[in-house]
Scaffold this motif. Structure first.
Motif, PDB file in Angstrom:
ATOM      1  N   GLU A 137       0.850  -1.187   0.000  1.00  0.00           N
ATOM      2  CA  GLU A 137       0.000   0.000   0.000  1.00  0.00           C
ATOM      3  C   GLU A 137       0.880   1.230   0.000  1.00  0.00           C
ATOM      4  OE1 GLU A 137      -3.194   0.184   2.792  1.00  0.00           O
ATOM      5  OE2 GLU A 137      -3.390  -2.000   2.823  1.00  0.00           O
ATOM      6  N   ARG A 138       0.408   2.235  -0.687  1.00  0.00           N
ATOM      7  CA  ARG A 138       1.137   3.496  -0.733  1.00  0.00           C
ATOM      8  C   ARG A 138       0.317   4.549   0.004  1.00  0.00           C
ATOM      9  NH1 ARG A 138       3.205   6.627  -6.128  1.00  0.00           N
ATOM     10  NH2 ARG A 138       4.175   8.324  -4.988  1.00  0.00           N
ATOM     11  N   MET A 139       0.937   5.193   0.980  1.00  0.00           N
ATOM     12  CA  MET A 139       0.302   6.278   1.726  1.00  0.00           C
ATOM     13  C   MET A 139       1.230   7.479   1.631  1.00  0.00           C
ATOM     14  SD  MET A 139      -0.838   4.169   5.059  1.00  0.00           S
ATOM     15  CE  MET A 139      -2.548   4.371   5.436  1.00  0.00           C
ATOM     16  N   MET A 140       0.748   8.506   0.918  1.00  0.00           N
ATOM     17  CA  MET A 140       1.589   9.668   0.620  1.00  0.00           C
ATOM     18  C   MET A 140       2.809   9.158  -0.152  1.00  0.00           C
ATOM     19  SD  MET A 140      -0.162  12.184   2.010  1.00  0.00           S
ATOM     20  CE  MET A 140       0.803  13.563   2.529  1.00  0.00           C
ATOM     21  N   ASN A 141       4.016   9.386   0.350  1.00  0.00           N
ATOM     22  CA  ASN A 141       5.217   8.903  -0.329  1.00  0.00           C
ATOM     23  C   ASN A 141       5.801   7.656   0.333  1.00  0.00           C
ATOM     24  OD1 ASN A 141       5.285  10.821  -2.391  1.00  0.00           O
ATOM     25  ND2 ASN A 141       6.285  12.315  -1.057  1.00  0.00           N
ATOM     26  N   ASN A 188       2.040  -4.344   9.400  1.00  0.00           N
ATOM     27  CA  ASN A 188       2.197  -2.918   9.058  1.00  0.00           C
ATOM     28  C   ASN A 188       3.650  -2.470   9.002  1.00  0.00           C
ATOM     29  OD1 ASN A 188      -0.177  -1.812   8.335  1.00  0.00           O
ATOM     30  ND2 ASN A 188      -0.686  -1.044  10.366  1.00  0.00           N
ATOM     31  N   VAL A 189       4.387  -2.991   8.061  1.00  0.00           N
ATOM     32  CA  VAL A 189       5.805  -2.680   7.942  1.00  0.00           C
ATOM     33  C   VAL A 189       5.986  -1.477   7.010  1.00  0.00           C
ATOM     34  CG1 VAL A 189       8.062  -3.547   7.234  1.00  0.00           C
ATOM     35  CG2 VAL A 189       6.403  -5.102   8.282  1.00  0.00           C
ATOM     36  N   LEU A 190       6.587  -0.424   7.535  1.00  0.00           N
ATOM     37  CA  LEU A 190       6.965   0.725   6.723  1.00  0.00           C
ATOM     38  C   LEU A 190       8.286   0.387   6.056  1.00  0.00           C
ATOM     39  CD1 LEU A 190       6.794   3.673   5.727  1.00  0.00           C
ATOM     40  CD2 LEU A 190       7.874   4.347   7.895  1.00  0.00           C
ATOM     41  N   THR A 191       8.292   0.316   4.737  1.00  0.00           N
ATOM     42  CA  THR A 191       9.515  -0.048   4.019  1.00  0.00           C
ATOM     43  C   THR A 191      10.353   1.192   3.753  1.00  0.00           C
ATOM     44  OG1 THR A 191       8.665   0.260   1.773  1.00  0.00           O
ATOM     45  CG2 THR A 191       8.211  -1.864   2.848  1.00  0.00           C
ATOM     46  N   ASN A 192      11.565   0.964   3.306  1.00  0.00           N
ATOM     47  CA  ASN A 192      12.443   2.057   2.896  1.00  0.00           C
ATOM     48  C   ASN A 192      12.409   2.231   1.378  1.00  0.00           C
ATOM     49  OD1 ASN A 192      13.756  -0.274   2.187  1.00  0.00           O
ATOM     50  ND2 ASN A 192      15.654   0.192   3.240  1.00  0.00           N
ATOM     51  N   PHE A 193      11.430   1.609   0.734  1.00  0.00           N
ATOM     52  CA  PHE A 193      11.288   1.652  -0.722  1.00  0.00           C
ATOM     53  C   PHE A 193      10.838   3.047  -1.133  1.00  0.00           C
ATOM     54  CE2 PHE A 193       9.687  -0.406  -4.727  1.00  0.00           C
ATOM     55  CZ  PHE A 193      10.834  -1.121  -5.012  1.00  0.00           C
ATOM     56  N   LYS A 194      11.521   3.652  -2.055  1.00  0.00           N
ATOM     57  CA  LYS A 194      11.236   5.019  -2.488  1.00  0.00           C
ATOM     58  C   LYS A 194      10.285   5.032  -3.684  1.00  0.00           C
ATOM     59  CE  LYS A 194      14.345   6.640   0.366  1.00  0.00           C
ATOM     60  NZ  LYS A 194      13.904   6.591   1.706  1.00  0.00           N
ATOM     61  N   LYS A 195       9.598   6.147  -3.871  1.00  0.00           N
ATOM     62  CA  LYS A 195       8.661   6.247  -5.003  1.00  0.00           C
ATOM     63  C   LYS A 195       9.395   6.111  -6.330  1.00  0.00           C
ATOM     64  CE  LYS A 195       8.516  11.291  -5.241  1.00  0.00           C
ATOM     65  NZ  LYS A 195       7.671  12.461  -5.257  1.00  0.00           N
ATOM     66  N   GLU A 196      10.660   6.527  -6.389  1.00  0.00           N
ATOM     67  CA  GLU A 196      11.445   6.369  -7.614  1.00  0.00           C
ATOM     68  C   GLU A 196      11.703   4.892  -7.903  1.00  0.00           C
ATOM     69  OE1 GLU A 196      12.006  10.328  -5.852  1.00  0.00           O
ATOM     70  OE2 GLU A 196      12.448   8.348  -5.009  1.00  0.00           O
ATOM     71  N   LEU A 237       9.735   2.450  -6.945  1.00  0.00           N
ATOM     72  CA  LEU A 237       8.449   1.905  -7.355  1.00  0.00           C
ATOM     73  C   LEU A 237       8.196   2.208  -8.829  1.00  0.00           C
ATOM     74  CD1 LEU A 237       5.795   0.470  -6.722  1.00  0.00           C
ATOM     75  CD2 LEU A 237       4.900   2.665  -5.907  1.00  0.00           C
ATOM     76  N   ALA A 238       8.504   3.414  -9.263  1.00  0.00           N
ATOM     77  CA  ALA A 238       8.322   3.775 -10.674  1.00  0.00           C
ATOM     78  C   ALA A 238       9.178   2.885 -11.576  1.00  0.00           C
ATOM     79  CB  ALA A 238       8.661   5.249 -10.890  1.00  0.00           C
ATOM     80  N   LEU A 239      10.410   2.619 -11.165  1.00  0.00           N
ATOM     81  CA  LEU A 239      11.278   1.734 -11.948  1.00  0.00           C
ATOM     82  C   LEU A 239      10.728   0.312 -11.979  1.00  0.00           C
ATOM     83  CD1 LEU A 239      14.793   2.994 -10.789  1.00  0.00           C
ATOM     84  CD2 LEU A 239      13.740   3.304 -13.043  1.00  0.00           C
ATOM     85  N   ALA A 240      10.227  -0.166 -10.843  1.00  0.00           N
ATOM     86  CA  ALA A 240       9.647  -1.514 -10.781  1.00  0.00           C
ATOM     87  C   ALA A 240       8.437  -1.618 -11.712  1.00  0.00           C
ATOM     88  CB  ALA A 240       9.262  -1.865  -9.352  1.00  0.00           C
ATOM     89  N   LYS A 241       7.634  -0.570 -11.760  1.00  0.00           N
ATOM     90  CA  LYS A 241       6.465  -0.582 -12.647  1.00  0.00           C
ATOM     91  C   LYS A 241       6.868  -0.615 -14.116  1.00  0.00           C
ATOM     92  CE  LYS A 241       3.026   1.516  -9.619  1.00  0.00           C
ATOM     93  NZ  LYS A 241       2.095   2.630  -9.455  1.00  0.00           N
ATOM     94  N   GLU A 242       8.101  -0.185 -14.424  1.00  0.00           N
ATOM     95  CA  GLU A 242       8.633  -0.252 -15.782  1.00  0.00           C
ATOM     96  C   GLU A 242       9.293  -1.599 -16.066  1.00  0.00           C
ATOM     97  OE1 GLU A 242      11.205   3.063 -16.685  1.00  0.00           O
ATOM     98  OE2 GLU A 242       9.791   4.483 -15.799  1.00  0.00           O
ATOM     99  N   GLY A 243       9.317  -2.473 -15.055  1.00  0.00           N
ATOM    100  CA  GLY A 243       9.913  -3.794 -15.228  1.00  0.00           C
ATOM    101  C   GLY A 243      11.400  -3.837 -14.941  1.00  0.00           C
TER     102      GLY A 243
END
Length: 80
Positions: free
Chosen positions: A12-16, A30-38, A40-46
């Protein structure tokens, strides 16, 4: 490799911030990851990304992502 439901994990994404409702390794809630929105964008591009869980240091190699799930190279569901 065909990605099936067993190789997915919801997020789940909440804000950033990106949360995982339950760690697939240690089962912490409820684990807050250190994964950045950048990332996530790269992952969505494969583009493969590495997510190290802050709770137990388990490693998820994310091959792809959509708006709800990470697609990994490891079978996360149906483990015995």
């Amino acid at each position: 490799m065909k990605l099936t439901f067993e190789y997915t994990w919801p997020y789940e994404r909440m804000m950033n911030d990106i949360y995982i409702s339950e760690c697939p390794f240690c089962k912490q809630d409820n684990v807050l990851t250190n994964f950045k929105k950048e990332q996530l964008a790269l992952a969505k591009e494969g583009i493969k990304q590495l997510l190290i869980m802050p709770c137990c240091h388990g490693k998820l190699t994310i091959l792809n992502a959509d708006d709800d799930y990470f697609y990994t190279d490891e079978k996360l569901r149906g483990q015995q």
